[in-house]
Structure formats: C-alpha cells, structure tokens
Scaffold this active site. Structure first.
Site, PDB file in Angstrom:
ATOM      1  N   ARG A 245     -21.841  60.404  34.098  1.00  0.00           N
ATOM      2  CA  ARG A 245     -21.544  60.885  35.299  1.00  0.00           C
ATOM      3  C   ARG A 245     -21.454  59.418  36.435  1.00  0.00           C
ATOM      4  NH1 ARG A 245     -26.312  64.378  36.277  1.00  0.00           N
ATOM      5  NH2 ARG A 245     -27.288  62.440  36.612  1.00  0.00           N
TER       6      ARG A 245
ATOM      7  N   TYR B  81      -8.723  66.016  59.555  1.00  0.00           N
ATOM      8  CA  TYR B  81      -8.385  67.019  58.568  1.00  0.00           C
ATOM      9  C   TYR B  81      -9.072  68.297  58.605  1.00  0.00           C
ATOM     10  CZ  TYR B  81      -8.329  68.590  53.491  1.00  0.00           C
ATOM     11  OH  TYR B  81      -8.148  69.480  52.406  1.00  0.00           O
TER      12      TYR B  81
ATOM     13  N   ASP C 245     -10.431  57.919  57.651  1.00  0.00           N
ATOM     14  CA  ASP C 245      -9.549  58.532  56.553  1.00  0.00           C
ATOM     15  C   ASP C 245      -8.118  57.950  56.511  1.00  0.00           C
ATOM     16  OD1 ASP C 245      -7.985  60.303  55.186  1.00  0.00           O
ATOM     17  OD2 ASP C 245      -8.938  61.970  55.514  1.00  0.00           O
TER      18      ASP C 245
ATOM     19  N   LYS D 266      -3.249  62.310  46.839  1.00  0.00           N
ATOM     20  CA  LYS D 266      -2.121  62.433  47.647  1.00  0.00           C
ATOM     21  C   LYS D 266      -1.084  61.262  47.026  1.00  0.00           C
ATOM     22  CE  LYS D 266      -4.173  65.229  50.220  1.00  0.00           C
ATOM     23  NZ  LYS D 266      -4.603  66.388  49.608  1.00  0.00           N
TER      24      LYS D 266
HETATM   25  C1  LIG Z   1      -5.730  63.520  55.552  1.00  0.00           C
HETATM   26  C2  LIG Z   1      -6.678  64.226  54.317  1.00  0.00           C
HETATM   27  N1  LIG Z   1      -7.697  63.630  54.014  1.00  0.00           N
HETATM   28  C3  LIG Z   1      -8.413  64.313  53.032  1.00  0.00           C
HETATM   29  C4  LIG Z   1      -7.998  65.352  52.237  1.00  0.00           C
HETATM   30  C5  LIG Z   1      -8.587  65.981  51.074  1.00  0.00           C
HETATM   31  O1  LIG Z   1      -8.166  65.534  49.814  1.00  0.00           O
HETATM   32  P1  LIG Z   1      -8.315  66.641  48.656  1.00  0.00           P
HETATM   33  O2  LIG Z   1      -7.386  67.538  48.681  1.00  0.00           O
HETATM   34  O3  LIG Z   1      -8.337  65.499  47.638  1.00  0.00           O
HETATM   35  O4  LIG Z   1      -9.872  66.846  48.630  1.00  0.00           O
HETATM   36  C6  LIG Z   1      -6.657  65.862  52.606  1.00  0.00           C
HETATM   37  C7  LIG Z   1      -5.985  66.824  51.750  1.00  0.00           C
HETATM   38  O5  LIG Z   1      -5.051  67.630  52.149  1.00  0.00           O
HETATM   39  C8  LIG Z   1      -6.132  65.202  53.677  1.00  0.00           C
HETATM   40  O6  LIG Z   1      -4.871  65.791  54.002  1.00  0.00           O
END
Ligand SMILES: Cc1ncc(COP(=O)(O)O)c(C=O)c1O
Length: 395
Positions: A58, A111, A184, A209
């Site tokens: 883990r 987000y 982020d 992504k």
């Molecule tokens: C800007 C941004 N941060 C975080 C995330 C979350 O990532 P995950 O889909 O891997 O949980 C996304 C998902 O679309 C995103 O667009």
C-alpha cells in the site's frame, strides 16, 4: 550522469535507472501487497512512519517510487507522493494540512469536484471554513488572509473559464504571513509551468490527463519542496490508505516519455482550432490564454513556456440547449466525456454560472469546453463547421 538541464532530457530520463534492473530500459512493474522479511530483526526494524520504503504494498513499490522521482525531477521538487487519482491527491493534500477551526482560501474557478465534494462537503463537515476568492485577486489576496487561514489554493488557468492567476503575487502574499500555498497545475502538466519556481509551496496534478496521455489510467501527484511537507503528505496518504496502482504508475511513466512532443502538437492544433473559432459568427468569446487578445495572455506568457490543448468558448446569446445538443450530438471526431489530456478530441457543455460565488458569470450564451487532440486540425474544423450548421438549423 551529469544532471540534465533541459526539460526534454528530463522527461526522457527521469526516474529511470536501467543499471539497477539488468539494463532494462523502463522500470519494471512490481505487483505487491505482502513484502516479506528474512528475519524477525529485519521485520521489526522495517521502515517507520510515515512508511516511505518498501515495507507493504500500500505504501509503494519501486515502480511507484520511480514515478514519484520522475515527477519530482520535472518540478524541481523535493519529493512527490503518488495518489490513485487527481481528486485523491487534492483531498489528500487538503486533509493533510487542514483541521477543525482552520480557514481555507479557495479559488472560485476551481475544478468542480474540488469545490463541491472536497470543500463544500468533506472539509466543511470537518469544521474547516472555506472562502472562495476571485481568481484575478493577485496580491490583494493578503486582505483575505485571517489569523486562522492555513492554506491558499490556486488553479490556473481556472476550470471551464480559463482565468489566469498572478501566481507569484499570490505566492508572495501567502509566504509573507506563513500561509501554505498549493496549486492544481494539471492544465500545465508539470511541463509547461513550474509552480515551485514561481514561489508556491506545493503542486497537485491529475497525472490522469497529459502525463498518462492515453485516457486509460488514473493517477494524482503531490509534489513538495521540503522534507517536512513530504512527511505530512505521506502520513495523510498512509492514514487514508491511498494507493497508486503499479500498472498505472508504469503507464504514467511511459506517457511521460512523450509528454513534450504530444504537448507541442496539442498546442499547435488547439491554436489552429481556437483561431478558427474566433472568426465564427456563432462564437462570442474564445477562452484560451495563448491567444494574444485573451485577458490573461501576458501573465500566462510570463509564467508558461507553452500551452496545452484545453480551452473554452462562449456561444452567442440566441442558442438554447436543444440547438447545442444538435451541434454536439452529431460531431464525429469530438467525443463527449469527462477528463481530457489524452490523444483524442473531446467536447462538453459547461455551466460556469452554476458554481461560482465570489465572482459573477455574466456571459449570455452557452459555454463549451474543448480538448483538442492529435487529429489533423483541418478534419476537426470540418467536423465543427458541420456542427455549427446543425446549431444554426436548430435555432
Ligand atoms: C483541473 C483538474 N484537476 C483535477 C482533476 C481530477 O483528476 P482525476 O480525474 O484524476 O481525479 C481534474 C479532472 O478532470 C481536473 O480537470
């Protein structure tokens, strides 16, 4: 080997140590839950909290550590903790640094699930107060910081509407009063912008992504600048039991090797399509910071080496939901679906007015978010041209 100086050399080599693995080019995939110890002494002397070594599946295997090392190198960071998704990394880092009675300054254009699920549900029910702030606040963030403010959280460009934040100004204001700054950085994917160098403390990314890049694995990363922050983030990840799967770490490492060439093409194609959209009578506004007339262009240019392929548009005021559905439903090369950063083009309708509270969304028309993939942009434009015909026919 001398330390690589350039990002292309970094993404090619980071986290790879063939001489440790019989000369095999890529790090092997270790599948593990149990790790065995040869003696009772070794068992009892095993890695201690926050459990950073190979001691139980883990908490990571050499595959996880190779991926974490690569992302740390890309960011010029101290260490990285891998999480099972981008959202897990976001909730993990916020839970790590916030507790009951603390105050969080959260950007209004964050987000959606970070806002609705992590902040408005998970953190608020844990006694953390959340204030949403205008993404364009810049150095004036200082006026919003209170004695109990522990974290300022950024996301630039903002989700759906792509406002560019003045990252160095916000980072400096937070640091001046000992408040932690976290961003982020998923849009820039570690390659196009290095937030630690801009003065921020911690970088969160959805490697799902562009790093993975093929729409087939989920991962998140938290990269920190010092050991104290690493211990806190790793302890939180261990406490919640977050585990980044080894096959996904392997896929992310493989994606990383082509990140720079893919991003170059994503930007080239996205600029072509965005410029074309700007000239369409149906489009009121294109929200893409590399466009010279974008309101965030100059700050974006200062802080980024190039752009990724994700942007938004606002359509003119006369188009209803049925007309937009007629446009989108008939597209052949743009699929509708969440996530982005893979090789394929995507589109979704977005609703910025629904979620923001610190700022008002005044655009009249419907909004769309495009991810421009690696297809030929002429084919994408032809697909959209037919889409606009359906849009107009449905008004
Ligand atoms: C800007 C941004 N941060 C975080 C995330 C979350 O990532 P995950 O889909 O891997 O949980 C996304 C998902 O679309 C995103 O667009």
């Amino acid at each position: 080997m001398k330390k690589p100086k350039h990002k292309d050399t970094l993404v090619t080599n980071a986290g790879r140590h063939p001489s440790n693995n019989f000369g095999v080019v890529n790090p092997p995939v270790y599948h593990a839950s149990t790790i065995t110890f040869a003696t009772m002494e070794a068992l009892e002397a095993r890695d201690k909290p926050p459990y950073t070594g190979v001691q139980y599946g883990r908490t990571g295997t050499p595959t996880t550590f190779a991926f974490e090392e690569a992302i740390s190198n890309l960011h010029g960071g101290h260490k990285t903790v891998a999480f099972p998704s981008g959202l897990a990394a976001i909730s993990g880092v916020l839970l790590a640094f916030l507790q009951m009675g603390d105050h969080l300054l959260m950007v209004d254009t964050v987000y959606g699930p970070t806002r609705e699920r992590v902040c408005d549900w998970l953190l608020r029910r844990s006694g953390v107060e959340v204030t949403y702030y205008d993404p364009l606040v810049g150095a004036d963030i200082a006026a919003l910081i209170r004695p109990e403010t522990k974290v300022v959280y950024l996301e630039s460009p903002g989700s759906q509407t792509f406002e560019v934040q003045d990252v160095p100004a916000i980072a400096a204001a937070a640091r001046a009063v000992g408040v932690l700054s976290i961003t982020d950085n998923t849009w820039s994917s570690g390659y196009l912008c290095q937030p630690l160098a801009l003065g921020l403390d911690i970088v969160v990314e959805a490697a799902t992504k562009y790093v993975v890049g093929h729409a087939d694995a989920m991962l998140g990363t938290v990269t920190v600048a010092n050991e104290e922050h690493f211990q806190i983030v790793k302890s939180a990840a261990n406490a919640v039991g977050f585990h980044a799967a080894p096959d996904d770490c392997y896929l992310a490492l493989r994606g990383l090797r082509t990140l720079s060439v893919r991003l170059e093409r994503h930007q080239r194609n996205a600029l072509r399509v965005a410029e074309w959209l700007k000239g369409r009578p149906e489009v009121a506004r294109v929200m893409y910071p590399p466009l010279v007339d974008d309101p965030g262009h100059l700050i974006w240019q200062r802080d980024h080496s190039a752009a990724s392929g994700l942007f938004g548009i606002v359509l003119g005021g006369g188009y209803g939901k049925l007309a937009v559905a007629a446009m989108l439903d008939g597209l052949e090369l743009f699929s509708m679906g969440f996530s982005w950063g893979g090789y394929e083009s995507l589109v979704i309708p977005t609703y910025p007015a629904r979620s923001r509270t610190a700022t008002e969304w005044t655009a009249l028309g419907p909004c769309l978010r495009f991810h421009i993939g690696l297809e030929d942009p002429d084919d994408l434009i032809a697909d959209l041209e037919e889409g606009f015909e359906r849009l107009n026919a449905s008004v």
